[in-house]
Design a protein around this motif. Structure first.
Motif, PDB file in Angstrom:
ATOM      1  N   TYR A  44     -31.376  39.248  53.317  1.00 32.77           N
ATOM      2  CA  TYR A  44     -32.883  39.533  52.971  1.00 32.77           C
ATOM      3  C   TYR A  44     -33.204  40.497  53.937  1.00 32.77           C
ATOM      4  CZ  TYR A  44     -32.299  34.670  51.316  1.00 32.77           C
ATOM      5  OH  TYR A  44     -31.922  33.573  50.568  1.00 32.77           O
ATOM      6  N   ASP A  53     -42.538  42.827  49.494  1.00 33.23           N
ATOM      7  CA  ASP A  53     -42.227  41.380  49.375  1.00 33.23           C
ATOM      8  C   ASP A  53     -40.927  41.058  50.114  1.00 33.23           C
ATOM      9  OD1 ASP A  53     -44.255  40.931  47.763  1.00 33.23           O
ATOM     10  OD2 ASP A  53     -43.028  40.874  45.758  1.00 33.23           O
ATOM     11  N   TRP A  55     -37.152  40.262  49.693  1.00 32.85           N
ATOM     12  CA  TRP A  55     -36.165  40.984  48.853  1.00 32.85           C
ATOM     13  C   TRP A  55     -34.844  40.146  49.326  1.00 32.85           C
ATOM     14  CZ3 TRP A  55     -36.287  43.890  44.386  1.00 32.85           C
ATOM     15  CH2 TRP A  55     -37.645  44.448  44.119  1.00 32.85           C
ATOM     16  N   GLU A  56     -33.994  40.039  48.202  1.00 32.43           N
ATOM     17  CA  GLU A  56     -32.471  39.256  48.578  1.00 32.43           C
ATOM     18  C   GLU A  56     -31.440  40.100  47.952  1.00 32.43           C
ATOM     19  OE1 GLU A  56     -30.239  35.003  48.569  1.00 32.43           O
ATOM     20  OE2 GLU A  56     -32.022  35.415  47.239  1.00 32.43           O
ATOM     21  N   TYR A  68     -33.004  41.021  44.324  1.00 31.67           N
ATOM     22  CA  TYR A  68     -34.206  39.890  43.809  1.00 31.67           C
ATOM     23  C   TYR A  68     -35.257  40.208  44.594  1.00 31.67           C
ATOM     24  CZ  TYR A  68     -29.718  38.338  41.142  1.00 31.67           C
ATOM     25  OH  TYR A  68     -28.772  38.524  40.549  1.00 31.67           O
ATOM     26  N   ASP A  69     -36.333  40.377  43.998  1.00 30.36           N
ATOM     27  CA  ASP A  69     -37.891  40.244  44.683  1.00 30.36           C
ATOM     28  C   ASP A  69     -38.132  38.763  44.608  1.00 30.36           C
ATOM     29  OD1 ASP A  69     -40.382  40.326  45.287  1.00 30.36           O
ATOM     30  OD2 ASP A  69     -41.067  41.872  43.877  1.00 30.36           O
ATOM     31  N   ARG A  70     -38.137  38.141  45.808  1.00 33.25           N
ATOM     32  CA  ARG A  70     -38.518  36.704  46.056  1.00 33.25           C
ATOM     33  C   ARG A  70     -40.055  36.428  46.255  1.00 33.25           C
ATOM     34  NH1 ARG A  70     -34.290  34.885  43.475  1.00 33.25           N
ATOM     35  NH2 ARG A  70     -32.267  35.172  44.509  1.00 33.25           N
ATOM     36  N   GLY A  71     -40.605  37.749  46.151  1.00 34.10           N
ATOM     37  CA  GLY A  71     -42.236  37.530  46.384  1.00 34.10           C
ATOM     38  C   GLY A  71     -42.523  37.364  47.788  1.00 34.10           C
ATOM     39  N   GLY A 110     -31.093  31.433  44.951  1.00 32.46           N
ATOM     40  CA  GLY A 110     -32.120  31.510  43.989  1.00 32.46           C
ATOM     41  C   GLY A 110     -33.425  31.596  44.440  1.00 32.46           C
ATOM     42  N   SER A 111     -34.320  30.760  43.756  1.00 32.68           N
ATOM     43  CA  SER A 111     -36.097  31.313  43.683  1.00 32.68           C
ATOM     44  C   SER A 111     -36.309  30.244  45.054  1.00 32.68           C
ATOM     45  CB  SER A 111     -36.830  30.724  42.773  1.00 32.68           C
ATOM     46  OG  SER A 111     -36.719  31.503  41.773  1.00 32.68           O
ATOM     47  N   LEU A 112     -37.251  30.729  45.949  1.00 37.98           N
ATOM     48  CA  LEU A 112     -37.601  29.938  47.219  1.00 37.98           C
ATOM     49  C   LEU A 112     -39.151  29.399  46.908  1.00 37.98           C
ATOM     50  CD1 LEU A 112     -36.579  32.922  49.780  1.00 37.98           C
ATOM     51  CD2 LEU A 112     -35.191  30.852  48.972  1.00 37.98           C
ATOM     52  N   SER A 113     -39.237  28.284  47.709  1.00 42.16           N
ATOM     53  CA  SER A 113     -40.685  27.853  47.776  1.00 42.16           C
ATOM     54  C   SER A 113     -41.271  28.437  49.012  1.00 42.16           C
ATOM     55  CB  SER A 113     -40.750  26.364  47.903  1.00 42.16           C
ATOM     56  OG  SER A 113     -39.921  25.796  47.112  1.00 42.16           O
TER      57      SER A 113
END
Length: 181
Positions: A44, A53, A55-56, A68-71, A110-113
């Motif tokens: 990350y 943001d 990124w990963e 991947y942009d994880r926001g 994957g996507s993170l909360s």
């Protein structure tokens, strides 16, 4: 050089091979790395402006996947990740405003909360994170002046406890953390 993600690999107490340019750039901060029990690597970093943001990129068993942009942005510091053996990622960073401890969590591939503001601020440096055998996370950072000691917060099973001033100051830089579990 070109602000890409670079890797060296080999035995921890021996010679390393590399460097290998993994692309993914330009990175806006130093990367942070976590590894699950299968040996998969999750990386990350804070993106470069205007994509400040989280990124990963990660090793998917045959190649590095991403970026991947994880926001979660804008981040206020480089992130720090703690990955459990089963592949849950807990990513922490200093917020841009306020300068509190922020967290995102979820499957490392994957996507993170999040982002979740854990308070504890103001932080004086980027945090360092680790995870114990019980899945509890521990986070350390340099406090802000005049309390530029080592500070700690941790998950106690139901909430984040802290912040706790552990002394040791003045630090002068971001702490590092390793937890053997």
């Amino acid at each position: 050089q070109n602000n890409d993600l670079y890797e060296a690999q080999g035995p921890a107490n021996g010679s390393l091979s590399g460097p290998y340019d993994r692309g993914m750039g330009p990175l806006g901060s130093a990367p942070t790395v976590g590894i699950n029990s299968s040996g998969y690597t999750y990386v990350y970093w804070e993106g470069s402006s205007p994509q400040d943001d989280l990124w990963e990129a990660y090793w998917n068993g045959s190649k590095f996947a991403g970026p991947y942009d994880r926001g979660m942005g804008p981040l206020g510091s480089a992130p720090s990740v703690a990955v459990t053996g089963s592949g849950t990622a807990y990513v922490f960073w200093k917020g841009s405003s306020p300068a509190d401890l922020f967290e995102a969590q979820g499957p490392a591939d994957g996507s993170l909360s999040g982002p979740f503001n854990r308070g504890m601020g103001p932080l004086g440096s980027a945090p360092a994170a680790g995870v114990g055998y019980n899945g509890y996370t521990y986070v350390y950072w340099e406090g802000s002046s005049p309390q530029d000691d080592l500070w700690e917060s941790f998950w106690d099973g139901s909430k984040f406890a802290g912040p706790y001033d552990r002394g040791m100051g003045p630090l002068g830089s971001q702490p590092a953390l390793a937890i053997y579990s």
